[in-house]
Design a protein around this motif. Structure first.
Motif, PDB file in Angstrom:
ATOM      1  N   VAL A 294       0.905  -1.111  -0.075  1.00 23.96           N
ATOM      2  CA  VAL A 294      -0.119   0.023  -0.018  1.00 23.96           C
ATOM      3  C   VAL A 294       0.898   1.104  -0.054  1.00 23.96           C
ATOM      4  CG1 VAL A 294      -1.703   1.340   1.455  1.00 23.96           C
ATOM      5  CG2 VAL A 294      -2.039  -0.952   0.892  1.00 23.96           C
TER       6      VAL A 294
ATOM      7  N   LEU B 241       1.046   4.211  -2.872  1.00 27.83           N
ATOM      8  CA  LEU B 241       0.525   5.616  -2.701  1.00 27.83           C
ATOM      9  C   LEU B 241       1.678   6.577  -2.844  1.00 27.83           C
ATOM     10  CD1 LEU B 241      -1.282   5.330   0.695  1.00 27.83           C
ATOM     11  CD2 LEU B 241      -2.279   5.853  -1.375  1.00 27.83           C
TER      12      LEU B 241
ATOM     13  N   PHE C 188       1.707  10.456  -4.591  1.00 25.93           N
ATOM     14  CA  PHE C 188       2.349  11.681  -3.723  1.00 25.93           C
ATOM     15  C   PHE C 188       3.559  11.974  -4.517  1.00 25.93           C
ATOM     16  CE2 PHE C 188      -0.815  12.783  -0.807  1.00 25.93           C
ATOM     17  CZ  PHE C 188      -1.569  11.457  -0.563  1.00 25.93           C
TER      18      PHE C 188
ATOM     19  N   PHE D 260      -0.482  16.120  -5.906  1.00 26.77           N
ATOM     20  CA  PHE D 260       0.247  16.626  -4.526  1.00 26.77           C
ATOM     21  C   PHE D 260       0.732  17.945  -4.602  1.00 26.77           C
ATOM     22  CE2 PHE D 260       1.966  16.288  -0.788  1.00 26.77           C
ATOM     23  CZ  PHE D 260       3.652  16.318  -0.576  1.00 26.77           C
TER      24      PHE D 260
ATOM     25  N   LEU E 292      -3.003  -2.750  10.761  1.00 25.90           N
ATOM     26  CA  LEU E 292      -3.805  -2.903   9.558  1.00 25.90           C
ATOM     27  C   LEU E 292      -4.310  -4.354   9.371  1.00 25.90           C
ATOM     28  CD1 LEU E 292      -2.287  -0.260   6.957  1.00 25.90           C
ATOM     29  CD2 LEU E 292      -4.295   0.084   8.369  1.00 25.90           C
TER      30      LEU E 292
ATOM     31  N   LEU F 145      -2.753   6.683  13.573  1.00 21.42           N
ATOM     32  CA  LEU F 145      -2.374   7.549  12.286  1.00 21.42           C
ATOM     33  C   LEU F 145      -2.580   9.018  12.268  1.00 21.42           C
ATOM     34  CD1 LEU F 145      -2.422   4.337   9.953  1.00 21.42           C
ATOM     35  CD2 LEU F 145      -0.498   4.975  11.426  1.00 21.42           C
TER      36      LEU F 145
ATOM     37  N   LYS G  55       1.212  12.402  13.137  1.00 21.48           N
ATOM     38  CA  LYS G  55       2.381  11.769  12.716  1.00 21.48           C
ATOM     39  C   LYS G  55       3.564  12.624  12.938  1.00 21.48           C
ATOM     40  CE  LYS G  55       5.170   8.736  10.218  1.00 21.48           C
ATOM     41  NZ  LYS G  55       6.193   9.229  11.025  1.00 21.48           N
TER      42      LYS G  55
ATOM     43  N   SER H  52      -4.368  15.060   7.744  1.00 23.04           N
ATOM     44  CA  SER H  52      -4.048  13.623   8.110  1.00 23.04           C
ATOM     45  C   SER H  52      -5.024  12.614   7.566  1.00 23.04           C
ATOM     46  CB  SER H  52      -4.274  13.674   9.506  1.00 23.04           C
ATOM     47  OG  SER H  52      -5.031  14.195  10.169  1.00 23.04           O
TER      48      SER H  52
ATOM     49  N   GLY I 290      -5.980  12.420   4.387  1.00 24.17           N
ATOM     50  CA  GLY I 290      -5.425  12.034   2.944  1.00 24.17           C
ATOM     51  C   GLY I 290      -5.819  13.084   1.812  1.00 24.17           C
TER      52      GLY I 290
ATOM     53  N   TYR J 258      -7.554   6.299  -4.035  1.00 24.18           N
ATOM     54  CA  TYR J 258      -7.829   5.549  -2.821  1.00 24.18           C
ATOM     55  C   TYR J 258      -8.371   4.287  -2.770  1.00 24.18           C
ATOM     56  CZ  TYR J 258      -5.435   9.805  -0.586  1.00 24.18           C
ATOM     57  OH  TYR J 258      -4.737  11.136  -0.418  1.00 24.18           O
TER      58      TYR J 258
ATOM     59  N   ASN K 265     -10.598   3.681   4.419  1.00 18.36           N
ATOM     60  CA  ASN K 265     -10.213   4.507   5.538  1.00 18.36           C
ATOM     61  C   ASN K 265      -8.859   4.369   5.988  1.00 18.36           C
ATOM     62  OD1 ASN K 265     -10.006   5.313   8.763  1.00 18.36           O
ATOM     63  ND2 ASN K 265     -11.563   6.660   7.678  1.00 18.36           N
ATOM     64  N   ASP K 266      -8.307   3.245   5.908  1.00 12.34           N
ATOM     65  CA  ASP K 266      -6.766   2.656   6.273  1.00 12.34           C
ATOM     66  C   ASP K 266      -5.910   3.460   5.054  1.00 12.34           C
ATOM     67  OD1 ASP K 266      -7.480   1.382   8.566  1.00 12.34           O
ATOM     68  OD2 ASP K 266      -7.370  -0.654   7.642  1.00 12.34           O
ATOM     69  N   VAL K 267      -6.461   3.325   3.814  1.00 10.75           N
ATOM     70  CA  VAL K 267      -5.687   3.802   2.953  1.00 10.75           C
ATOM     71  C   VAL K 267      -5.620   5.395   3.091  1.00 10.75           C
ATOM     72  CG1 VAL K 267      -5.347   3.978   0.328  1.00 10.75           C
ATOM     73  CG2 VAL K 267      -6.134   2.037   1.141  1.00 10.75           C
TER      74      VAL K 267
ATOM     75  N   LEU L 214      -5.820   6.816   5.825  1.00 11.49           N
ATOM     76  CA  LEU L 214      -4.902   7.388   6.899  1.00 11.49           C
ATOM     77  C   LEU L 214      -3.172   7.325   6.262  1.00 11.49           C
ATOM     78  CD1 LEU L 214      -7.008   5.967   9.582  1.00 11.49           C
ATOM     79  CD2 LEU L 214      -6.425   8.169   9.263  1.00 11.49           C
ATOM     80  N   ILE L 215      -2.893   6.316   5.725  1.00 15.62           N
ATOM     81  CA  ILE L 215      -1.535   6.138   5.130  1.00 15.62           C
ATOM     82  C   ILE L 215      -1.249   7.256   4.217  1.00 15.62           C
ATOM     83  CG2 ILE L 215       0.127   4.675   4.250  1.00 15.62           C
ATOM     84  CD1 ILE L 215      -1.422   2.172   5.100  1.00 15.62           C
ATOM     85  N   ALA L 216      -2.287   7.665   3.496  1.00 14.20           N
ATOM     86  CA  ALA L 216      -1.955   8.521   2.564  1.00 14.20           C
ATOM     87  C   ALA L 216      -1.916  10.119   3.409  1.00 14.20           C
ATOM     88  CB  ALA L 216      -3.155   8.781   1.648  1.00 14.20           C
TER      89      ALA L 216
ATOM     90  N   GLN M 171      -0.630  10.296   6.350  1.00  8.36           N
ATOM     91  CA  GLN M 171       0.592  10.341   6.828  1.00  8.36           C
ATOM     92  C   GLN M 171       1.696  10.701   5.909  1.00  8.36           C
ATOM     93  OE1 GLN M 171       0.881   6.440   9.123  1.00  8.36           O
ATOM     94  NE2 GLN M 171       3.059   6.580   8.476  1.00  8.36           N
ATOM     95  N   LYS M 172       1.569  10.181   4.659  1.00  7.08           N
ATOM     96  CA  LYS M 172       2.555  10.458   3.533  1.00  7.08           C
ATOM     97  C   LYS M 172       2.660  11.849   3.188  1.00  7.08           C
ATOM     98  CE  LYS M 172       3.338   6.788   0.852  1.00  7.08           C
ATOM     99  NZ  LYS M 172       4.717   6.371   1.243  1.00  7.08           N
ATOM    100  N   ALA M 173       1.279  12.505   2.996  1.00 10.02           N
ATOM    101  CA  ALA M 173       1.216  13.860   2.597  1.00 10.02           C
ATOM    102  C   ALA M 173       1.903  14.758   3.442  1.00 10.02           C
ATOM    103  CB  ALA M 173      -0.298  14.080   2.444  1.00 10.02           C
TER     104      ALA M 173
ATOM    105  N   ASP N 192       4.170  14.137   5.949  1.00 12.55           N
ATOM    106  CA  ASP N 192       5.738  13.948   5.744  1.00 12.55           C
ATOM    107  C   ASP N 192       6.266  14.354   4.666  1.00 12.55           C
ATOM    108  OD1 ASP N 192       5.453  12.183   7.755  1.00 12.55           O
ATOM    109  OD2 ASP N 192       5.911  10.292   7.138  1.00 12.55           O
TER     110      ASP N 192
END
Lengths: 46, 320, 92
Positions: free
Chosen positions: A31, A35, A39, A46, B296, B312, B315, C23, C25, C51, C63-65, C67-69, C71-73, C75
């Motif tokens: 995943v 992603l 991004f 992005f 997850l 999450l 962060k 956060s 995404g 997503y 929703n999990d995707v 949340l990871i997105a 976090q990445k955005a 970061d």
């Protein structure tokens, strides 16, 4: 009592096993990588 | 008068369930800490008897619950003594108690005695005196060897001692299908704290005598065993592996890369008449990926699944 | 406003502090001005489609995707641009 019993001795030579294990958490790693494209600067999103 | 003044006051109690006024007012409130419940009572004495400002805040935080970064905690109760003289300040948290904390793996209770001294102009470059820090984990305990850490230095060294961790409990939490067994682990981990990262250098963990049993069955291994003789031996041994020796060197590097150099000695009574097997496994794992996938993957209970939303959301951000 | 137009307007909107990363995404409006809100709406719709595909491919919840997105955005947001944390917009 019973006659002499034959005890099959374990082979004296031990087995040596060396192993390299790298644990990949497939779901999260996959995943995360998918992603990355969203991004990326050139994705326009992005 | 000659500028002398004295102030004594009891602050109104703060209930964090109603919101966190400290977060707005205190500039130094850590960005990644949010409190969802708990109560703070505080008394303040301040004054200047001619030699500069002196202030003393004695407070009590009770029943605090919240999240720091990706770790949820609850039942945090601690007295807090903060004193200020001129530009020097100190904060003492004696007899801190926390009932539970969970960074993906549930742990607790935690008990600590901490004292921090610093200067107002460089608040984060003070000294932290950790006289006691113990955490119940996996049926055993992790404790910090008492240390005084100079936070002005680029890195700080300390030592964690592991006592009585149960392998069976670890397998319950760690998401490996087909792996079960038991044994009691003790260990010593020299740790290095470098810009917010915890690193372990030449840590050592070992199972207590007389050892224990490991059972591993997986169709992946069976498929490999069908075509590969050494895999067949491995599968045979691990089906019911009575080990006498289980020890490992532990390295935790930048980015959370964990390397375990595992050494196992033992035998399976039903495999080649209990022939001795020496097993050396170099195991590599990434802790952040592990904790994220724990949250997850399907094996995660609903409670933790629900926490994913909270976890999450917070962060770590680089300080601007 | 087409998706393509929104995409080309996005970098300037972020640079000017009109839009920021959240956060969950998705983009959020930091300061409503010009077509900032419309840009965010177009980009967020496109992100959601991405997503959903990732969630379907890996059998995990949307929703999990997200949340990871998120976090990445956050970061990857460069210093000076805006992110929303604990309900407040902050400059990274």
């Amino acid at each position: 009592c019973a006659g002499p019993t034959v005890q099959l001795a374990a082979p004296s030579e031990p087995i040596n096993i060396n192993l390299n294990v790298k644990i990949e958490h497939e779901i999260y790693v996959k995943v995360d990588r998918q992603l990355d494209d969203v991004f990326d600067e050139s994705s326009g999103l992005f | 008068s000659d500028g002398q003044w004295q102030l004594d006051g009891t602050l109104a109690p703060i209930y964090f369930r109603a919101g966190n006024p400290l977060e707005q007012t205190l500039a130094s409130w850590p960005a990644l800490l949010s409190l969802s419940s708990g109560q703070l009572n505080a008394e303040l004495q301040a004054g200047d008897s001619g030699k500069g400002l002196r202030a003393r805040l004695s407070a009590r935080l009770s029943g605090a619950k919240g999240i720091y970064d990706r770790t949820a905690f609850s039942g945090l109760t601690t007295p807090v003594q903060v004193s200020l003289q001129g530009d020097r300040f100190s904060a003492v948290l004696a007899d801190l108690q926390m009932t539970e904390l969970d960074a993906g793996i549930p742990a607790g209770p935690l008990a600590a005695d901490l004292a921090y001294r610093g200067a107002l102009d460089q608040p984060l470059a003070g000294t932290l005196d950790a006289q006691r820090l113990t955490l119940a984990l996996l049926g055993g305990r992790v404790s910090l060897t008492p240390a005084t850490l100079d936070m002005a230095q680029p890195e700080q060294r300390a030592e964690l001692v592991l006592q009585g961790l149960e392998l069976g409990r670890l397998f319950e939490v760690y998401p490996t299908e087909g792996l079960s067994g038991g044994g009691t682990l003790d260990g010593r981990l020299p740790v290095l704290l470098r810009d917010g990262q915890l690193l372990v250098d030449q840590g050592a963990v070992a199972a207590r005598a007389p050892g224990g049993v490991l059972r591993y069955q997986s169709d992946k291994l069976q498929r490999l065993a069908a075509s590969n003789p050494s895999m067949r031996e491995l599968a045979g041994a691990l089906e019911e592996f009575h080990y006498t020796v289980l020890s490992s060197q532990v390295e935790l590097a930048e980015g959370g890369d964990l390397t375990l150099a595992l050494r196992l000695q033992g035998s399976n009574p039903d495999f080649q008449q209990g022939r001795q097997v020496n097993l050396n496994i170099n195991l590599q794992e990434n802790i952040p990926a592990l904790l994220a996938s724990l949250q997850l993957s399907g094996k995660v209970s609903d409670i933790i699944e629900q926490r994913v939303q909270q976890y999450l959301l917070k962060k770590r951000i680089e300080q601007p | 406003l087409s998706l393509n137009e929104a995409m080309s307007a996005l970098p300037a909107a972020k640079e000017a502090g009109l839009l920021g990363e959240q956060s969950n995404g998705y983009l959020g409006v930091v300061r409503a001005s010009g077509n900032a809100a419309e840009v965010a709406q177009q980009i967020n719709a496109a992100r959601k489609a991405e997503y959903q595909k990732v969630a379907r491919d890996n059998g995990i919840s949307l929703n999990d995707v997200e949340l990871i997105a998120g976090q990445k955005a956050i970061d990857r947001t460069p210093r000076g641009q805006y992110i929303k944390l604990n309900g407040q917009w902050r400059q990274k």
